[in-house]
Design a protein around this motif. Structure first.
Motif, PDB file in Angstrom:
ATOM      1  N   LYS A 116       0.834  -1.196   0.000  1.00 15.15           N
ATOM      2  CA  LYS A 116       0.000   0.000   0.000  1.00 15.15           C
ATOM      3  C   LYS A 116       0.868   1.245   0.000  1.00 15.15           C
ATOM      4  O   LYS A 116       1.860   1.316   0.703  1.00 15.15           O
ATOM      5  N   THR A 153      -1.913   7.383   1.570  1.00 14.82           N
ATOM      6  CA  THR A 153      -3.065   8.053   0.974  1.00 14.82           C
ATOM      7  C   THR A 153      -2.595   9.356   0.345  1.00 14.82           C
ATOM      8  O   THR A 153      -1.518   9.881   0.701  1.00 14.82           O
ATOM      9  N   CYS A 173      -2.184  11.975   3.064  1.00 13.36           N
ATOM     10  CA  CYS A 173      -1.031  11.693   3.927  1.00 13.36           C
ATOM     11  C   CYS A 173       0.274  12.043   3.225  1.00 13.36           C
ATOM     12  O   CYS A 173       1.148  12.704   3.803  1.00 13.36           O
ATOM     13  N   THR A 183      -2.747  18.331  -2.363  1.00 12.83           N
ATOM     14  CA  THR A 183      -3.259  16.982  -2.616  1.00 12.83           C
ATOM     15  C   THR A 183      -3.476  16.728  -4.114  1.00 12.83           C
ATOM     16  O   THR A 183      -3.334  15.598  -4.567  1.00 12.83           O
ATOM     17  N   ASN A 206      -2.390  13.506  -6.279  1.00 14.24           N
ATOM     18  CA  ASN A 206      -3.445  12.839  -7.038  1.00 14.24           C
ATOM     19  C   ASN A 206      -3.043  12.692  -8.509  1.00 14.24           C
ATOM     20  O   ASN A 206      -3.220  11.630  -9.103  1.00 14.24           O
ATOM     21  N   ARG A 219     -11.179   3.811  -4.248  1.00 13.72           N
ATOM     22  CA  ARG A 219     -11.573   4.516  -3.031  1.00 13.72           C
ATOM     23  C   ARG A 219     -11.541   3.620  -1.800  1.00 13.72           C
ATOM     24  O   ARG A 219     -11.257   4.087  -0.711  1.00 13.72           O
ATOM     25  N   GLY A 224      -7.453   2.097  -1.545  1.00  5.44           N
ATOM     26  CA  GLY A 224      -6.378   3.053  -1.752  1.00  5.44           C
ATOM     27  C   GLY A 224      -5.463   2.650  -2.899  1.00  5.44           C
ATOM     28  O   GLY A 224      -5.827   1.871  -3.763  1.00  5.44           O
TER      29      GLY A 224
END
Length: 127
Positions: free
Chosen positions: A35, A38, A41, A50, A54, A70, A73
């Protein structure tokens, strides 16, 4: 996740994030199924918007390096067969990079030494 970003570089931050994650995957620092942080994060950790993270994750997803949804993650994706012509794209990208290197005056021998060095660097985790 520690990323080495250069905020004074001409390379956009989202591409630097993308490049650092690709390097992490190739060097075995990020493993298939692992993982990723996020978006929020990671953005907080490195001090960027962000939307920047993204955009990096979207590029990585389009290129097949990660999966993202969603619920679960973002995760490092296991590379599958070359169904989308990924290898051909990389070869064409390499052709362009080699052309640029030649135009900078770097000799073939120096290029090949660097290629060997870099290939060894990213191959260390395979052993």
């Amino acid at each position: 996740m520690l990323l080495a970003l250069d905020f004074s570089s001409d390379v956009p931050i989202y591409l630097q994030i993308r490049n650092q994650i690709v390097l992490g995957i190739s060097q075995g620092k990020l493993l298939p199924g692992e993982k990723l942080p996020t978006i929020r994060c990671l953005a907080n950790e490195i001090g960027v918007n962000t939307m920047t993270v993204n955009k990096a994750y979207q590029v990585l997803k389009q290129e097949g390096y990660i999966t993202a949804d969603r619920r679960s993650g973002a995760m490092v994706k296991v590379r599958e067969s070359d169904t989308l012509g990924w290898k051909e794209k990389q070869i064409e990208d390499l052709r362009l990079v080699i052309s640029e290197i030649k135009l900078c005056g770097i000799e073939k021998e120096e290029l090949l030494k660097k290629c060997d060095l870099f290939y060894e660097e990213v191959s260390r985790h395979d052993r």
